[in-house]
Scaffold this motif. Structure first.
Motif, PDB file in Angstrom:
ATOM      1  N   LEU A  49       0.857  -1.270  -0.038  1.00 22.91           N
ATOM      2  CA  LEU A  49      -0.029  -0.058   0.142  1.00 22.91           C
ATOM      3  C   LEU A  49       0.884   1.224   0.067  1.00 22.91           C
ATOM      4  N   ALA A  50       1.867   1.224   0.724  1.00 21.94           N
ATOM      5  CA  ALA A  50       2.686   2.486   1.004  1.00 21.94           C
ATOM      6  C   ALA A  50       3.432   2.827  -0.326  1.00 21.94           C
ATOM      7  N   ALA A  51       3.685   1.609  -0.896  1.00 16.35           N
ATOM      8  CA  ALA A  51       4.745   1.685  -2.201  1.00 16.35           C
ATOM      9  C   ALA A  51       3.812   2.125  -3.377  1.00 16.35           C
ATOM     10  N   ALA A  52       2.625   1.661  -3.348  1.00 14.15           N
ATOM     11  CA  ALA A  52       1.474   1.813  -4.331  1.00 14.15           C
ATOM     12  C   ALA A  52       1.484   3.598  -4.263  1.00 14.15           C
ATOM     13  N   ASP A  53       1.218   4.118  -2.984  1.00 12.21           N
ATOM     14  CA  ASP A  53       0.899   5.323  -2.988  1.00 12.21           C
ATOM     15  C   ASP A  53       2.052   6.204  -3.467  1.00 12.21           C
ATOM     16  N   SER A  54       3.307   5.962  -3.049  1.00 11.31           N
ATOM     17  CA  SER A  54       4.678   6.606  -3.497  1.00 11.31           C
ATOM     18  C   SER A  54       4.911   6.773  -4.800  1.00 11.31           C
ATOM     19  N   TYR A  55       4.225   5.677  -5.513  1.00  8.33           N
ATOM     20  CA  TYR A  55       4.660   5.863  -7.044  1.00  8.33           C
ATOM     21  C   TYR A  55       3.455   6.056  -7.678  1.00  8.33           C
ATOM     22  N   GLY A  56       2.447   6.587  -7.317  1.00 10.01           N
ATOM     23  CA  GLY A  56       1.171   6.879  -8.006  1.00 10.01           C
ATOM     24  C   GLY A  56       0.360   5.838  -8.729  1.00 10.01           C
ATOM     25  N   LEU A  57       0.127   4.754  -7.915  1.00 12.52           N
ATOM     26  CA  LEU A  57      -0.773   3.575  -8.496  1.00 12.52           C
ATOM     27  C   LEU A  57      -2.100   3.478  -7.652  1.00 12.52           C
ATOM     28  N   PRO A  58      -3.072   4.501  -7.981  1.00 15.79           N
ATOM     29  CA  PRO A  58      -4.290   4.689  -7.118  1.00 15.79           C
ATOM     30  C   PRO A  58      -4.952   3.287  -6.870  1.00 15.79           C
ATOM     31  N   HIS A  59      -5.282   2.528  -8.019  1.00 17.89           N
ATOM     32  CA  HIS A  59      -5.970   1.213  -7.683  1.00 17.89           C
ATOM     33  C   HIS A  59      -5.381   0.245  -7.271  1.00 17.89           C
ATOM     34  N   LEU A  60      -4.063   0.040  -7.081  1.00 17.11           N
ATOM     35  CA  LEU A  60      -3.435  -0.892  -6.309  1.00 17.11           C
ATOM     36  C   LEU A  60      -3.603  -0.392  -4.801  1.00 17.11           C
ATOM     37  N   LYS A  61      -3.200   0.729  -4.432  1.00 17.97           N
ATOM     38  CA  LYS A  61      -3.364   1.310  -3.377  1.00 17.97           C
ATOM     39  C   LYS A  61      -4.693   1.097  -2.456  1.00 17.97           C
ATOM     40  N   ALA A  62      -5.802   1.407  -3.752  1.00 12.65           N
ATOM     41  CA  ALA A  62      -7.210   1.190  -2.982  1.00 12.65           C
ATOM     42  C   ALA A  62      -7.525  -0.232  -2.715  1.00 12.65           C
ATOM     43  N   ALA A  63      -6.968  -1.290  -3.499  1.00 14.81           N
ATOM     44  CA  ALA A  63      -7.123  -2.799  -3.160  1.00 14.81           C
ATOM     45  C   ALA A  63      -6.546  -2.955  -2.087  1.00 14.81           C
ATOM     46  N   PHE A  64      -5.465  -2.374  -1.814  1.00  9.92           N
ATOM     47  CA  PHE A  64      -4.566  -2.767  -0.634  1.00  9.92           C
ATOM     48  C   PHE A  64      -5.111  -2.123   0.688  1.00  9.92           C
ATOM     49  N   GLU A  65      -5.906  -1.203   0.638  1.00 11.69           N
ATOM     50  CA  GLU A  65      -6.645  -0.590   1.645  1.00 11.69           C
ATOM     51  C   GLU A  65      -7.680  -1.528   2.370  1.00 11.69           C
ATOM     52  N   GLN A  66      -8.386  -2.312   1.431  1.00  8.24           N
ATOM     53  CA  GLN A  66      -9.204  -3.314   1.751  1.00  8.24           C
ATOM     54  C   GLN A  66      -8.359  -4.698   2.400  1.00  8.24           C
ATOM     55  N   GLN A  67      -7.407  -4.839   1.908  1.00  5.86           N
ATOM     56  CA  GLN A  67      -6.618  -5.934   2.365  1.00  5.86           C
ATOM     57  C   GLN A  67      -6.069  -5.660   3.817  1.00  5.86           C
ATOM     58  N   VAL A  68      -5.706  -4.497   3.876  1.00  7.82           N
ATOM     59  CA  VAL A  68      -5.021  -4.086   5.304  1.00  7.82           C
ATOM     60  C   VAL A  68      -6.197  -4.217   6.260  1.00  7.82           C
ATOM     61  N   ALA A  69      -7.283  -3.627   5.853  1.00  9.32           N
ATOM     62  CA  ALA A  69      -8.427  -3.296   6.767  1.00  9.32           C
ATOM     63  C   ALA A  69      -8.924  -4.668   7.300  1.00  9.32           C
ATOM     64  N   ALA A  70      -9.043  -5.531   6.344  1.00  9.45           N
ATOM     65  CA  ALA A  70      -9.642  -6.907   6.795  1.00  9.45           C
ATOM     66  C   ALA A  70      -8.533  -7.707   7.966  1.00  9.45           C
ATOM     67  N   GLN A  71      -7.469  -7.022   8.032  1.00 12.30           N
ATOM     68  CA  GLN A  71      -6.551  -7.779   9.106  1.00 12.30           C
ATOM     69  C   GLN A  71      -6.567  -6.873  10.487  1.00 12.30           C
ATOM     70  N   LEU A  72      -7.483  -5.866  10.622  1.00 10.58           N
ATOM     71  CA  LEU A  72      -7.383  -5.333  11.894  1.00 10.58           C
ATOM     72  C   LEU A  72      -7.570  -5.957  13.004  1.00 10.58           C
ATOM     73  N   SER A  73      -6.646  -5.510  13.978  1.00  9.75           N
ATOM     74  CA  SER A  73      -6.699  -6.398  15.283  1.00  9.75           C
ATOM     75  C   SER A  73      -6.307  -5.448  16.464  1.00  9.75           C
ATOM     76  N   VAL A  74      -6.354  -5.751  17.559  1.00  9.31           N
ATOM     77  CA  VAL A  74      -6.102  -5.067  18.872  1.00  9.31           C
ATOM     78  C   VAL A  74      -4.454  -4.533  18.652  1.00  9.31           C
ATOM     79  N   GLU A  75      -3.815  -5.520  18.359  1.00  2.00           N
ATOM     80  CA  GLU A  75      -2.340  -5.393  18.070  1.00  2.00           C
ATOM     81  C   GLU A  75      -1.959  -4.446  17.127  1.00  2.00           C
ATOM     82  N   ASN A  76      -2.563  -4.498  15.700  1.00  2.00           N
ATOM     83  CA  ASN A  76      -2.066  -3.738  14.747  1.00  2.00           C
ATOM     84  C   ASN A  76      -2.977  -2.445  14.483  1.00  2.00           C
ATOM     85  N   ALA A  77      -3.759  -2.105  15.372  1.00  2.00           N
ATOM     86  CA  ALA A  77      -4.941  -1.120  14.975  1.00  2.00           C
ATOM     87  C   ALA A  77      -4.132   0.230  14.988  1.00  2.00           C
ATOM     88  N   VAL A  78      -3.189   0.560  15.918  1.00  2.00           N
ATOM     89  CA  VAL A  78      -2.468   1.710  15.962  1.00  2.00           C
ATOM     90  C   VAL A  78      -1.718   1.795  14.441  1.00  2.00           C
TER      91      VAL A  78
END
Length: 451
Positions: free
Chosen positions: A149-178
Protein backbone atom coordinates in the motif's frame (compact mmCIF):
# COMPACT_ATOMS: atom_id res chain seq x y z
CA UNK A 1 -0.12 -5.48 -36.23
CA UNK A 2 -2.16 -6.21 -33.09
CA UNK A 3 -1.22 -9.91 -33.12
CA UNK A 4 2.39 -8.99 -33.64
CA UNK A 5 2.18 -6.64 -30.61
CA UNK A 6 0.71 -9.33 -28.40
CA UNK A 7 3.34 -11.84 -29.48
CA UNK A 8 6.07 -9.31 -28.83
CA UNK A 9 4.68 -8.48 -25.40
CA UNK A 10 4.53 -12.18 -24.44
CA UNK A 11 8.18 -12.64 -25.40
CA UNK A 12 9.25 -9.48 -23.60
CA UNK A 13 7.38 -10.40 -20.44
CA UNK A 14 8.97 -13.86 -20.36
CA UNK A 15 12.37 -12.25 -20.84
CA UNK A 16 11.73 -9.96 -17.87
CA UNK A 17 10.77 -12.93 -15.70
CA UNK A 18 13.88 -14.85 -16.72
CA UNK A 19 16.17 -11.85 -16.22
CA UNK A 20 14.77 -11.12 -12.79
CA UNK A 21 15.08 -14.80 -11.82
CA UNK A 22 18.81 -14.72 -12.60
CA UNK A 23 19.30 -11.84 -10.20
CA UNK A 24 16.63 -12.39 -7.57
CA UNK A 25 14.30 -15.36 -7.48
CA UNK A 26 10.53 -15.18 -7.50
CA UNK A 27 9.60 -12.26 -9.77
CA UNK A 28 5.91 -12.73 -9.04
CA UNK A 29 6.02 -14.81 -5.89
CA UNK A 30 2.68 -14.83 -4.14
CA UNK A 31 0.78 -13.42 -7.15
CA UNK A 32 -2.70 -14.82 -7.61
CA UNK A 33 -3.68 -14.67 -11.30
CA UNK A 34 -7.32 -15.35 -10.42
CA UNK A 35 -7.74 -11.99 -8.67
CA UNK A 36 -8.98 -9.59 -11.34
CA UNK A 37 -9.95 -5.94 -11.41
CA UNK A 38 -13.65 -6.86 -11.53
CA UNK A 39 -13.33 -8.91 -8.34
CA UNK A 40 -11.92 -5.92 -6.49
CA UNK A 41 -15.04 -3.76 -6.84
CA UNK A 42 -16.59 -2.59 -3.58
CA UNK A 43 -19.51 -0.45 -2.54
CA UNK A 44 -17.11 2.38 -1.67
CA UNK A 45 -17.47 5.30 -4.14
CA UNK A 46 -13.75 6.04 -3.88
CA UNK A 47 -12.72 2.49 -4.69
CA UNK A 48 -15.34 2.03 -7.41
CA UNK A 49 -14.16 5.16 -9.20
CA UNK A 50 -10.56 4.04 -8.96
CA UNK A 51 -11.45 0.57 -10.24
CA UNK A 52 -13.26 2.01 -13.24
CA UNK A 53 -10.23 4.09 -14.13
CA UNK A 54 -8.01 1.02 -13.85
CA UNK A 55 -10.30 -0.93 -16.18
CA UNK A 56 -10.06 1.82 -18.77
CA UNK A 57 -6.28 1.61 -18.56
CA UNK A 58 -6.39 -2.19 -18.76
CA UNK A 59 -8.31 -1.97 -22.02
CA UNK A 60 -5.45 -0.05 -23.58
CA UNK A 61 -2.66 -2.30 -22.30
CA UNK A 62 -1.88 -3.89 -25.66
CA UNK A 63 -1.81 -0.53 -27.41
CA UNK A 64 0.45 0.99 -24.74
CA UNK A 65 2.92 -1.89 -24.83
CA UNK A 66 2.98 -1.86 -28.61
CA UNK A 67 5.16 1.24 -28.32
CA UNK A 68 7.94 -1.05 -27.06
CA UNK A 69 8.38 -2.30 -30.64
CA UNK A 70 9.84 1.03 -31.72
CA UNK A 71 11.49 2.01 -28.44
CA UNK A 72 15.01 1.25 -29.62
CA UNK A 73 18.12 1.51 -27.46
CA UNK A 74 17.67 2.43 -23.83
CA UNK A 75 14.21 0.90 -23.64
CA UNK A 76 15.15 -1.32 -20.68
CA UNK A 77 16.26 -0.25 -17.20
CA UNK A 78 17.32 -2.19 -14.12
CA UNK A 79 15.44 -1.45 -10.91
CA UNK A 80 17.58 -1.90 -7.80
CA UNK A 81 16.10 -2.40 -4.33
CA UNK A 82 18.68 -3.66 -1.88
CA UNK A 83 19.96 -6.97 -3.25
CA UNK A 84 17.08 -7.24 -5.71
CA UNK A 85 17.62 -6.50 -9.41
CA UNK A 86 14.62 -6.38 -11.75
CA UNK A 87 14.61 -5.58 -15.47
CA UNK A 88 11.72 -3.45 -16.78
CA UNK A 89 10.79 -1.26 -19.73
CA UNK A 90 10.89 2.50 -19.40
CA UNK A 91 7.71 2.81 -21.47
CA UNK A 92 5.75 0.57 -19.08
CA UNK A 93 7.04 2.30 -15.97
CA UNK A 94 6.34 5.76 -17.38
CA UNK A 95 2.86 4.77 -18.63
CA UNK A 96 1.80 3.32 -15.30
CA UNK A 97 3.52 5.57 -12.75
CA UNK A 98 3.64 9.39 -12.86
CA UNK A 99 6.69 9.25 -10.59
CA UNK A 100 8.66 7.23 -13.14
CA UNK A 101 7.27 9.41 -15.92
CA UNK A 102 8.64 12.54 -14.24
CA UNK A 103 11.91 10.79 -13.55
CA UNK A 104 12.50 9.81 -17.18
CA UNK A 105 11.32 13.12 -18.61
CA UNK A 106 13.75 15.28 -16.69
CA UNK A 107 17.51 15.51 -16.78
CA UNK A 108 18.16 13.07 -13.96
CA UNK A 109 20.75 10.37 -13.45
CA UNK A 110 18.00 7.77 -13.86
CA UNK A 111 16.89 9.30 -17.16
CA UNK A 112 20.39 9.17 -18.64
CA UNK A 113 21.41 5.78 -17.27
CA UNK A 114 20.06 2.27 -17.29
CA UNK A 115 19.91 1.79 -13.52
CA UNK A 116 17.26 3.11 -11.13
CA UNK A 117 17.79 2.72 -7.38
CA UNK A 118 14.55 2.36 -5.39
CA UNK A 119 15.58 3.22 -1.82
CA UNK A 120 12.16 3.24 -0.17
CA UNK A 121 10.81 -0.14 -1.31
CA UNK A 122 12.02 -3.62 -0.37
CA UNK A 123 12.86 -6.14 -3.06
CA UNK A 124 9.85 -8.47 -2.66
CA UNK A 125 7.47 -5.50 -2.63
CA UNK A 126 9.10 -4.07 -5.74
CA UNK A 127 8.48 -7.36 -7.54
CA UNK A 128 4.76 -7.13 -6.77
CA UNK A 129 4.68 -3.49 -7.79
CA UNK A 130 6.28 -4.31 -11.13
CA UNK A 131 3.95 -7.27 -11.67
CA UNK A 132 0.99 -4.98 -11.25
CA UNK A 133 2.37 -2.39 -13.67
CA UNK A 134 2.65 -5.08 -16.36
CA UNK A 135 -0.63 -6.91 -15.69
CA UNK A 136 -2.91 -4.41 -13.89
CA UNK A 137 -3.99 -7.24 -11.60
CA UNK A 138 -3.86 -6.65 -7.85
CA UNK A 139 -2.60 -9.72 -5.99
CA UNK A 140 -3.77 -10.96 -2.59
CA UNK A 141 -0.76 -10.45 -0.32
CA UNK A 142 -1.88 -10.17 3.30
CA UNK A 143 1.63 -10.65 4.70
CA UNK A 144 3.04 -7.56 2.97
CA UNK A 145 -0.17 -5.58 2.41
CA UNK A 146 0.92 -2.47 4.38
CA UNK A 147 4.24 -2.27 2.52
CA UNK A 148 2.58 -2.66 -0.89
CA UNK A 149 0.00 0.00 0.00
CA UNK A 150 2.74 2.46 0.97
CA UNK A 151 4.71 1.73 -2.21
CA UNK A 152 1.60 2.08 -4.38
CA UNK A 153 0.96 5.51 -2.88
CA UNK A 154 4.58 6.59 -3.31
CA UNK A 155 4.63 5.66 -6.99
CA UNK A 156 1.17 6.88 -7.96
CA UNK A 157 -0.75 3.62 -8.44
CA UNK A 158 -4.19 4.52 -7.03
CA UNK A 159 -6.03 1.31 -7.93
CA UNK A 160 -3.39 -0.88 -6.33
CA UNK A 161 -3.42 1.39 -3.28
CA UNK A 162 -7.22 1.16 -3.02
CA UNK A 163 -7.18 -2.63 -3.33
CA UNK A 164 -4.61 -2.90 -0.54
CA UNK A 165 -6.59 -0.56 1.70
CA UNK A 166 -9.19 -3.33 1.69
CA UNK A 167 -6.62 -6.03 2.41
CA UNK A 168 -5.08 -4.12 5.32
CA UNK A 169 -8.50 -3.27 6.77
CA UNK A 170 -9.48 -6.95 6.67
CA UNK A 171 -6.60 -7.75 9.05
CA UNK A 172 -7.37 -5.18 11.77
CA UNK A 173 -6.69 -6.39 15.30
CA UNK A 174 -6.02 -4.88 18.70
CA UNK A 175 -2.29 -5.41 18.19
CA UNK A 176 -2.01 -3.69 14.79
CA UNK A 177 -4.82 -1.09 15.01
CA UNK A 178 -2.51 1.82 15.84
CA UNK A 179 0.00 0.94 13.12
CA UNK A 180 -2.88 0.62 10.65
CA UNK A 181 -4.33 4.01 11.61
CA UNK A 182 -0.91 5.67 11.27
CA UNK A 183 -0.46 4.02 7.87
CA UNK A 184 -3.82 5.44 6.75
CA UNK A 185 -2.94 8.94 7.98
CA UNK A 186 0.53 8.94 6.40
CA UNK A 187 -0.75 7.84 3.00
CA UNK A 188 -4.14 9.59 2.89
CA UNK A 189 -6.27 6.42 2.85
CA UNK A 190 -9.85 7.51 3.69
CA UNK A 191 -11.41 4.04 3.64
CA UNK A 192 -8.67 2.50 5.77
CA UNK A 193 -8.69 5.47 8.15
CA UNK A 194 -12.41 5.11 8.75
CA UNK A 195 -12.07 1.37 9.33
CA UNK A 196 -9.18 1.82 11.77
CA UNK A 197 -10.84 4.62 13.74
CA UNK A 198 -14.11 2.67 13.98
CA UNK A 199 -12.20 -0.39 15.23
CA UNK A 200 -10.24 1.59 17.81
CA UNK A 201 -13.41 3.27 19.09
CA UNK A 202 -14.87 -0.19 19.70
CA UNK A 203 -11.71 -1.43 21.49
CA UNK A 204 -10.27 1.80 22.92
CA UNK A 205 -9.03 0.49 26.26
CA UNK A 206 -7.35 -2.60 24.78
CA UNK A 207 -5.68 -0.59 22.00
CA UNK A 208 -4.38 2.17 24.28
CA UNK A 209 -2.79 -0.46 26.53
CA UNK A 210 -0.75 -2.00 23.69
CA UNK A 211 2.93 -1.41 23.09
CA UNK A 212 2.02 -0.08 19.65
CA UNK A 213 0.25 2.90 21.18
CA UNK A 214 3.19 3.64 23.48
CA UNK A 215 5.69 3.39 20.62
CA UNK A 216 3.60 5.63 18.35
CA UNK A 217 3.36 8.28 21.06
CA UNK A 218 7.16 8.50 21.08
CA UNK A 219 7.92 8.07 17.37
CA UNK A 220 4.93 9.80 15.74
CA UNK A 221 3.39 12.16 18.32
CA UNK A 222 1.74 14.39 15.69
CA UNK A 223 -0.13 11.43 14.21
CA UNK A 224 -1.22 10.30 17.67
CA UNK A 225 -2.63 13.79 18.26
CA UNK A 226 -4.64 13.52 15.04
CA UNK A 227 -5.73 9.96 15.82
CA UNK A 228 -6.88 10.99 19.29
CA UNK A 229 -8.92 13.78 17.75
CA UNK A 230 -10.59 11.35 15.34
CA UNK A 231 -11.37 8.87 18.12
CA UNK A 232 -12.94 11.63 20.21
CA UNK A 233 -15.25 12.81 17.42
CA UNK A 234 -18.90 11.70 17.30
CA UNK A 235 -19.43 8.88 14.76
CA UNK A 236 -21.10 11.13 12.19
CA UNK A 237 -18.08 13.44 12.12
CA UNK A 238 -15.27 10.88 11.96
CA UNK A 239 -14.46 11.51 8.32
CA UNK A 240 -14.74 15.29 8.48
CA UNK A 241 -12.56 17.99 9.95
CA UNK A 242 -13.35 18.78 13.55
CA UNK A 243 -12.91 22.48 13.08
CA UNK A 244 -13.29 25.22 10.53
CA UNK A 245 -11.52 28.48 9.97
CA UNK A 246 -14.45 30.34 11.50
CA UNK A 247 -14.44 28.33 14.72
CA UNK A 248 -11.49 26.18 15.63
CA UNK A 249 -11.23 23.88 18.62
CA UNK A 250 -9.38 25.14 21.69
CA UNK A 251 -5.73 24.32 22.06
CA UNK A 252 -5.16 23.37 25.67
CA UNK A 253 -2.37 22.29 27.89
CA UNK A 254 -2.82 20.31 31.13
CA UNK A 255 -2.62 22.06 34.49
CA UNK A 256 0.87 21.91 35.89
CA UNK A 257 1.91 21.04 39.40
CA UNK A 258 1.73 24.73 40.28
CA UNK A 259 -1.93 24.93 39.29
CA UNK A 260 -1.14 26.94 36.15
CA UNK A 261 -4.31 27.41 34.14
CA UNK A 262 -4.60 25.73 30.78
CA UNK A 263 -3.88 27.92 27.76
CA UNK A 264 -6.66 28.23 25.20
CA UNK A 265 -6.04 29.46 21.68
CA UNK A 266 -8.17 32.38 20.51
CA UNK A 267 -11.08 31.66 18.14
CA UNK A 268 -9.20 32.93 15.06
CA UNK A 269 -6.44 30.31 15.31
CA UNK A 270 -6.64 28.29 12.12
CA UNK A 271 -5.81 24.60 12.04
CA UNK A 272 -3.95 22.30 9.70
CA UNK A 273 -7.07 20.25 8.96
CA UNK A 274 -7.30 21.38 5.35
CA UNK A 275 -8.06 18.91 2.53
CA UNK A 276 -5.24 16.40 1.86
CA UNK A 277 -2.63 17.64 -0.61
CA UNK A 278 -3.09 16.81 -4.26
CA UNK A 279 -1.38 13.49 -5.10
CA UNK A 280 0.18 14.86 -8.28
CA UNK A 281 1.69 17.79 -6.36
CA UNK A 282 3.12 15.45 -3.73
CA UNK A 283 4.65 13.23 -6.41
CA UNK A 284 6.32 16.20 -8.09
CA UNK A 285 7.78 17.31 -4.77
CA UNK A 286 9.16 13.84 -4.10
CA UNK A 287 11.45 14.28 -7.10
CA UNK A 288 13.17 17.23 -5.36
CA UNK A 289 16.25 16.57 -3.28
CA UNK A 290 15.88 16.61 0.50
CA UNK A 291 17.78 19.92 0.60
CA UNK A 292 15.40 21.49 -1.94
CA UNK A 293 12.35 20.24 -0.06
CA UNK A 294 13.77 21.82 3.09
CA UNK A 295 14.27 25.18 1.36
CA UNK A 296 10.75 25.06 -0.04
CA UNK A 297 9.36 24.18 3.39
CA UNK A 298 10.99 27.24 4.98
CA UNK A 299 9.74 29.45 2.14
CA UNK A 300 6.19 28.08 2.48
CA UNK A 301 6.29 28.71 6.24
CA UNK A 302 7.45 32.29 5.67
CA UNK A 303 4.58 32.79 3.19
CA UNK A 304 2.01 31.05 5.38
CA UNK A 305 1.19 28.60 2.55
CA UNK A 306 -0.44 25.80 4.58
CA UNK A 307 -1.41 23.61 1.63
CA UNK A 308 2.12 23.80 0.23
CA UNK A 309 3.49 22.92 3.67
CA UNK A 310 1.26 19.87 3.85
CA UNK A 311 2.27 18.71 0.38
CA UNK A 312 5.97 19.10 1.19
CA UNK A 313 5.58 17.23 4.48
CA UNK A 314 3.67 14.47 2.70
CA UNK A 315 6.50 14.29 0.18
CA UNK A 316 9.01 13.68 2.97
CA UNK A 317 10.38 17.17 3.67
CA UNK A 318 12.31 17.40 6.94
CA UNK A 319 10.17 19.43 9.34
CA UNK A 320 13.40 20.38 11.13
CA UNK A 321 15.16 21.85 8.05
CA UNK A 322 17.15 25.02 8.77
CA UNK A 323 18.32 28.10 6.90
CA UNK A 324 21.78 29.69 7.04
CA UNK A 325 21.06 31.20 10.47
CA UNK A 326 19.73 27.86 11.73
CA UNK A 327 16.16 29.14 11.80
CA UNK A 328 13.61 26.38 11.27
CA UNK A 329 10.40 26.65 9.27
CA UNK A 330 8.61 27.09 12.61
CA UNK A 331 10.80 30.11 13.44
CA UNK A 332 9.73 31.70 10.15
CA UNK A 333 6.02 30.93 10.50
CA UNK A 334 6.08 32.44 13.99
CA UNK A 335 8.06 35.49 12.90
CA UNK A 336 5.60 36.28 10.11
CA UNK A 337 2.51 35.60 12.25
CA UNK A 338 1.14 32.68 10.23
CA UNK A 339 -0.65 30.78 13.02
CA UNK A 340 -2.17 28.16 10.71
CA UNK A 341 1.24 27.36 9.22
CA UNK A 342 2.83 27.21 12.67
CA UNK A 343 0.16 24.83 13.92
CA UNK A 344 0.60 22.65 10.83
CA UNK A 345 4.32 22.42 11.58
CA UNK A 346 4.01 21.61 15.28
CA UNK A 347 1.37 18.98 14.52
CA UNK A 348 3.87 17.49 12.04
CA UNK A 349 6.46 17.22 14.81
CA UNK A 350 8.37 20.51 14.57
CA UNK A 351 10.60 20.99 17.61
CA UNK A 352 9.29 23.92 19.67
CA UNK A 353 12.63 23.95 21.52
CA UNK A 354 14.78 24.32 18.38
CA UNK A 355 17.30 27.17 18.64
CA UNK A 356 18.91 29.31 15.94
CA UNK A 357 22.41 30.82 15.88
CA UNK A 358 21.47 33.22 18.68
CA UNK A 359 19.95 30.36 20.72
CA UNK A 360 16.48 31.83 20.30
CA UNK A 361 13.59 29.37 20.29
CA UNK A 362 10.39 30.01 18.28
CA UNK A 363 8.88 31.30 21.55
CA UNK A 364 11.67 33.91 21.77
CA UNK A 365 10.74 34.93 18.22
CA UNK A 366 7.05 35.18 19.13
CA UNK A 367 7.92 37.42 22.09
CA UNK A 368 10.19 39.66 19.99
CA UNK A 369 7.51 40.09 17.30
CA UNK A 370 4.70 40.51 19.84
CA UNK A 371 2.74 37.50 18.56
CA UNK A 372 0.31 36.78 21.39
CA UNK A 373 -1.53 34.01 19.49
CA UNK A 374 1.81 32.37 18.69
CA UNK A 375 2.78 32.42 22.35
CA UNK A 376 -0.46 30.66 23.21
CA UNK A 377 -0.02 28.11 20.43
CA UNK A 378 3.59 27.27 21.30
CA UNK A 379 3.04 26.90 25.05
CA UNK A 380 0.04 24.69 24.26
CA UNK A 381 2.55 22.39 22.58
CA UNK A 382 4.80 22.55 25.66
CA UNK A 383 7.30 25.21 24.61
CA UNK A 384 9.37 26.25 27.64
CA UNK A 385 8.34 29.79 28.68
CA UNK A 386 11.64 30.13 30.59
CA UNK A 387 14.06 28.93 27.89
CA UNK A 388 17.34 30.92 27.74
CA UNK A 389 19.01 32.32 24.62
CA UNK A 390 22.66 33.18 24.07
CA UNK A 391 22.66 36.12 26.51
CA UNK A 392 20.46 34.47 29.11
CA UNK A 393 17.23 36.14 28.03
CA UNK A 394 13.96 34.31 28.46
CA UNK A 395 11.11 35.06 26.02
CA UNK A 396 9.75 37.45 28.69
CA UNK A 397 13.03 39.40 28.62
CA UNK A 398 12.61 39.88 24.87
CA UNK A 399 8.98 40.95 25.17
CA UNK A 400 9.92 43.42 27.90
CA UNK A 401 12.87 44.88 25.98
CA UNK A 402 10.84 45.42 22.79
CA UNK A 403 7.69 46.61 24.54
CA UNK A 404 5.39 43.76 23.52
CA UNK A 405 2.80 44.00 26.29
CA UNK A 406 0.25 41.46 24.98
CA UNK A 407 2.92 38.84 24.35
CA UNK A 408 4.35 39.50 27.82
CA UNK A 409 0.92 39.02 29.40
CA UNK A 410 0.49 35.70 27.54
CA UNK A 411 3.93 34.58 28.71
CA UNK A 412 3.16 35.44 32.32
CA UNK A 413 -0.08 33.47 32.05
CA UNK A 414 1.92 30.54 30.66
CA UNK A 415 4.29 30.55 33.63
CA UNK A 416 7.20 32.79 32.62
CA UNK A 417 9.34 33.81 35.60
CA UNK A 418 9.21 37.60 35.92
CA UNK A 419 12.21 37.45 38.28
CA UNK A 420 14.50 35.47 35.97
CA UNK A 421 17.89 37.19 35.61
CA UNK A 422 19.88 37.28 32.37
CA UNK A 423 23.67 36.95 32.13
CA UNK A 424 24.07 40.57 33.22
CA UNK A 425 21.74 40.14 36.20
CA UNK A 426 18.78 42.03 34.71
CA UNK A 427 15.19 40.89 35.20
CA UNK A 428 12.55 41.63 32.51
CA UNK A 429 11.30 44.71 34.40
CA UNK A 430 14.76 46.28 34.19
CA UNK A 431 14.68 46.00 30.39
CA UNK A 432 11.16 47.44 30.15
CA UNK A 433 12.13 50.41 32.34
CA UNK A 434 15.38 50.93 30.41
CA UNK A 435 13.38 51.38 27.19
CA UNK A 436 10.60 53.41 28.81
CA UNK A 437 7.82 50.82 28.33
CA UNK A 438 5.88 52.08 31.35
CA UNK A 439 2.81 49.86 30.92
CA UNK A 440 5.05 46.82 30.82
CA UNK A 441 6.86 47.99 33.92
CA UNK A 442 3.53 48.18 35.70
CA UNK A 443 2.48 44.75 34.38
CA UNK A 444 5.72 43.17 35.57
CA UNK A 445 5.48 44.95 38.96
CA UNK A 446 1.76 44.38 39.61
CA UNK A 447 1.01 42.54 42.89
CA UNK A 448 4.73 42.08 43.57
CA UNK A 449 6.91 43.95 46.04
CA UNK A 450 9.53 46.36 44.72
CA UNK A 451 13.21 45.52 44.91
Amino acid sequence: MFCRSITWFTCVFMAVVIASHNNDTGFITGFDPEVTVDQLRTNSPELSTTTERAQEVEGSTAADLATLLDAGDGAVVTLVAGDTRLVAHRAVLAARSPVFQEMFQHDTLEASGGRVVIPDVEGPVLRHLLSYMYTLQAPQLPSVAPQVLAAADSYGLPHLKAAFEQQVAAQLSVENAVATALLALRHSCPVLKQAAVTFIKAHTLQVVMTQGWADATVSHPHYVVELTRLIAEPPAQTSTAATTESGSAPITRPHGDDGQAAVTAPPHVSTCHTPPPDDATVRRMRILSQEERGRWLIQAAEEGAVEKLQALLAAGADVGARDGDRNTALHWAVAEGHVGAARCLVEAGADVAATNNEKNTPLHTAAYRGREAMVQLLVAFFADPNARNGVGWTPLHRAAFYGKEEAAAALLEAGSDRWARDDSGAVPRHLARQNKHQQLVELLTSSFPSY
